[in-house]
Write an enzyme that holds these catalytic residues in place. Structure first.
Site, PDB file in Angstrom:
ATOM      1  N   ASP A 228       0.731  -1.093  -0.058  1.00 44.67           N
ATOM      2  CA  ASP A 228       0.008  -0.015   0.316  1.00 44.67           C
ATOM      3  C   ASP A 228       0.881   1.231  -0.167  1.00 44.67           C
ATOM      4  O   ASP A 228       1.760   1.268   0.759  1.00 44.67           O
ATOM      5  CB  ASP A 228      -1.001   0.125   1.397  1.00 44.67           C
ATOM      6  CG  ASP A 228      -1.816   1.237   1.501  1.00 44.67           C
ATOM      7  OD1 ASP A 228      -2.876   1.080   0.481  1.00 44.67           O
ATOM      8  OD2 ASP A 228      -1.658   1.855   2.098  1.00 44.67           O
TER       9      ASP A 228
ATOM     10  N   GLU B  21       1.397  -0.495  -5.203  1.00 41.99           N
ATOM     11  CA  GLU B  21       0.375   0.381  -5.397  1.00 41.99           C
ATOM     12  C   GLU B  21       0.993   1.662  -5.762  1.00 41.99           C
ATOM     13  O   GLU B  21       1.591   2.660  -4.963  1.00 41.99           O
ATOM     14  CB  GLU B  21      -0.617   0.853  -4.314  1.00 41.99           C
ATOM     15  CG  GLU B  21      -1.591   1.799  -4.703  1.00 41.99           C
ATOM     16  CD  GLU B  21      -2.148   2.755  -3.538  1.00 41.99           C
ATOM     17  OE1 GLU B  21      -3.043   3.120  -3.874  1.00 41.99           O
ATOM     18  OE2 GLU B  21      -1.682   2.659  -2.247  1.00 41.99           O
TER      19      GLU B  21
HETATM   20  C1  NOJ Z   1      -4.238   3.169  -0.715  1.00 46.32           C
HETATM   21  C2  NOJ Z   1      -5.472   2.287  -0.536  1.00 46.32           C
HETATM   22  O1  NOJ Z   1      -5.854   1.718  -1.652  1.00 46.32           O
HETATM   23  C3  NOJ Z   1      -6.791   3.228   0.081  1.00 46.32           C
HETATM   24  O2  NOJ Z   1      -7.783   2.638   0.164  1.00 46.32           O
HETATM   25  C4  NOJ Z   1      -6.261   3.609   1.537  1.00 46.32           C
HETATM   26  O3  NOJ Z   1      -7.399   4.611   1.995  1.00 46.32           O
HETATM   27  C5  NOJ Z   1      -4.982   4.205   1.442  1.00 46.32           C
HETATM   28  N1  NOJ Z   1      -3.932   3.843   0.778  1.00 46.32           N
HETATM   29  C6  NOJ Z   1      -4.621   4.602   2.786  1.00 46.32           C
HETATM   30  O4  NOJ Z   1      -3.886   3.157   3.327  1.00 46.32           O
END
Ligand code: NOJ
Length: 570
Positions: A235, A295
């Site tokens: 993430d 991500e």
């Molecule tokens: C990216 C995640 O995909 C999202 O859903 C989340 O709110 C933020 N990071 C914070 O962790």
């Protein structure tokens, strides 16, 4: 035109590599390469599951791990090889799991570690690997580390988070803003210092400059690999480090949807130290033949390319989110983006939806031909050279179901940003299994409402309809698992001046697959001269086609939003 060699491994080595690299660490599913020398994840189809919304085995309105276990045969038959489960660790659920309170357990609402082990075992039976979501940047404010950290300025975990004095009484240390709205600093009265959070106040950022933080996080990934996890989706990787001197960010003109000033995230994102951490995480992943998916929001391909690591020693699968920013059916824009990513030194990773994005059904749909467009998009990104990461429900044409009143909103961004920003509830609604109440997801009222489209767009009904979105996905996924040109082949853009029909050739050792996709609302014809690609005399033979698509000689006719996937052989 863009060409790319499909294999990066020395061609004489596959057999040897197979012997050397097939490790068998207990627990992890670790066959590292296949018979052709590919690491397992290059030929796999990944599928994101939002665990709150997939299947509810205990009928409490929220999905759970036993629910996921019960759907493994569905996933296998669909053509899914690995599931990425959004965070299912203990969490106060302020950001629905992205606020982790314990990295080595399962939230009781989803089950327990025994259910997790059972899910991994069921996955193995059905040849579906399990990927977890790892949230390295921040924890929940309820995590024991933070509870200790905030207790006093001398607490043993004080330096695990980022604490600073305000600039002046009542003023945060600098102008950084949170992705969820407002300042990125919260004053904690116990010690009268501010802590930093790039997301919600309840998600304090960890201090990755502290070696103890790094060590515990690396060990945590190893702990899960030993438990049978085949990789992680990491993430918000670009947010791990900040400028220790806390310089203000440059302010840009205008405001964002939350009403905050626009800013260039110069001093709190994308620090080179991120790459050092990724190399360390990768080293641990390599012990188990696991994969790291990133991500990775990037503004250009060079930035994306860096995430693979100079020697391919960082992320194997940084997701190309620039692809998702082509929010219209534009062959020229898609061609440009695919060519750029095909030219990186890593393996492309394609995504059209996830739990943070409006569903692809709505983003690409024109409101009248959404099913045809959903099939077109599936036929498109599932036949590219690279690994696709699907989002649950995409295969049945699930649509966004946005809240209409602020009181209904569950997502923090939607609450702070209403009405400009409605949040992400719309793309996180329960999976639509059948026509039973609550779409067969749960016997009880689900945590988010099911949209009316469940009556037509559900797994049971679409399984009986050979022309459904689901049937198209099944056919395309079956083809990509068996067709050598799709598995191994290079990507070559065709007819690059055509503004309406997106077409390309995947070819491998004299075998080819031609894909032609009409991205317009008018009928189109396209003529293919494949001699330059070595397929001079080949006539395309349809493998998968929309109802009115046809091929005659080297001419393809497509109805509005029609598609054709055809075989060509030398
Ligand atoms: C990216 C995640 O995909 C999202 O859903 C989340 O709110 C933020 N990071 C914070 O962790």
């Amino acid at each position: 035109m863009s060409r790319r060699s499909p294999l990066r491994m020395p061609s004489l080595m596959p057999g040897l590599l197979l012997v050397l690299l097939c490790s068998s660490v207990a627990g992890a599913q670790t066959q590292s390469v296949d018979a052709k020398g590919h690491p397992w994840w290059q030929h796999a189809v990944f599928y994101e599951i939002y665990p709150r919304s997939f299947a509810d085995s205990n009928n409490d309105g929220v999905g759970d791990l036993e629910g996921i276990s019960s759907k493994m045969s569905y996933l296998h038959e669909l053509g899914v090889d690995a599931i990425w489960i959004a965070p299912c660790y203990p969490s106060p659920q302020v950001d629905f799991g992205y606020d982790v309170a314990d990295y080595r357990n399962i939230d009781p609402m989803y089950g327990n570690l025994a259910d997790f082990d059972h899910m991994v075992a069921e996955g193995r039976k059905h040849r579906v690997r399990v990927i977890l979501d790892f949230v390295p940047n921040h924890t929940s404010d309820q995590h024991p580390w933070f509870q200790d950290s905030k207790s006093s300025r001398t607490a043993s975990h004080r330096d695990w988070y980022i604490w600073r004095d305000g600039k002046a009484p009542g003023q945060p240390p600098n102008n950084w803003i949170s992705g969820f709205g407002g300042t990125a600093w919260t004053l904690d009265p116990t010690t009268n210092q501010y802590f930093y959070h790039i997301f919600y106040t309840q998600q304090p950022d960890l201090n990755w400059r502290n070696p103890a933080v790094e060590q515990v996080m690396l060990d945590t990934t190893r702990w899960w690999y030993k438990r049978g996890v085949s990789g992680f989706r990491l993430d918000a990787v670009d947010t791990l480090f900040e400028d220790p001197a806390l310089h203000d960010n440059p302010v840009l003109p205008g405001t964002n949807k939350q009403g905050d000033p626009n800013m260039q995230d110069k001093n709190n994102k994308n620090f080179p130290e991120v790459h050092e951490v990724l190399r360390k995480l990768r080293k641990v992943a390599d012990e188990s033949g696991a994969v790291l998916i990133g991500e990775t929001w990037t503004s250009n391909v060079a930035e994306l390319d860096r995430y693979y690591g100079e020697d391919g020693n960082e992320l194997q699968m940084p997701m190309d989110f620039m692809f998702t920013t082509v929010n219209k059916l534009s062959p020229p824009e898609f061609r440009r983006q695919i060519a750029a990513v095909d030219g990186t030194h890593g393996w492309p990773v394609f995504v059209i939806g996830n739990h943070d994005l409006v569903r692809s059904y709505n983003r690409y749909g024109d409101g009248k031909n959404n099913d045809a467009i959903a099939k077109l998009m599936g036929a498109f990104y599932l036949t590219l050279r690279g690994t696709p990461v699907m989002y649950y429900g995409e295969e049945i044409g699930m649509e966004n179901n946005d809240p209409t009143r602020k009181e209904e909103v569950k997502d923090p961004i939607g609450r702070t940003g209403w009405p400009e920003e409605k949040g992400r509830d719309g793309e996180r609604t329960p999976m639509q299994w059948n026509t039973a109440p609550n779409a067969g997801f749960s016997k009880r009222g689900p945590w988010l409402p099911v949209p009316p489209s469940y009556r037509t767009h559900n797994v049971a009904s679409e399984s009986k309809d050979t022309n459904s979105v689901l049937s198209l996905y099944r056919k395309v996924l079956a083809l990509r698992h068996t067709n050598e040109a799709l598995l191994e082949g290079s990507y070559t853009a065709l007819n690059e001046d055509d503004p309406n029909v997106m077409s390309y050739l995947r070819s491998y050792k004299g075998k080819g697959v031609l894909v032609a996709l009409n991205m317009s609302a008018a009928p189109q014809k396209a003529i293919f001269h494949l001699s330059q690609q070595g397929f001079g005399r080949a006539m395309p033979k349809a493998l998968i086609a929309s109802p009115a698509a046809s091929v005659k000689g080297n001419e393809v006719t497509l109805e509005p939003f029609g598609l054709l996937i055809a075989e060509v052989n030398q």
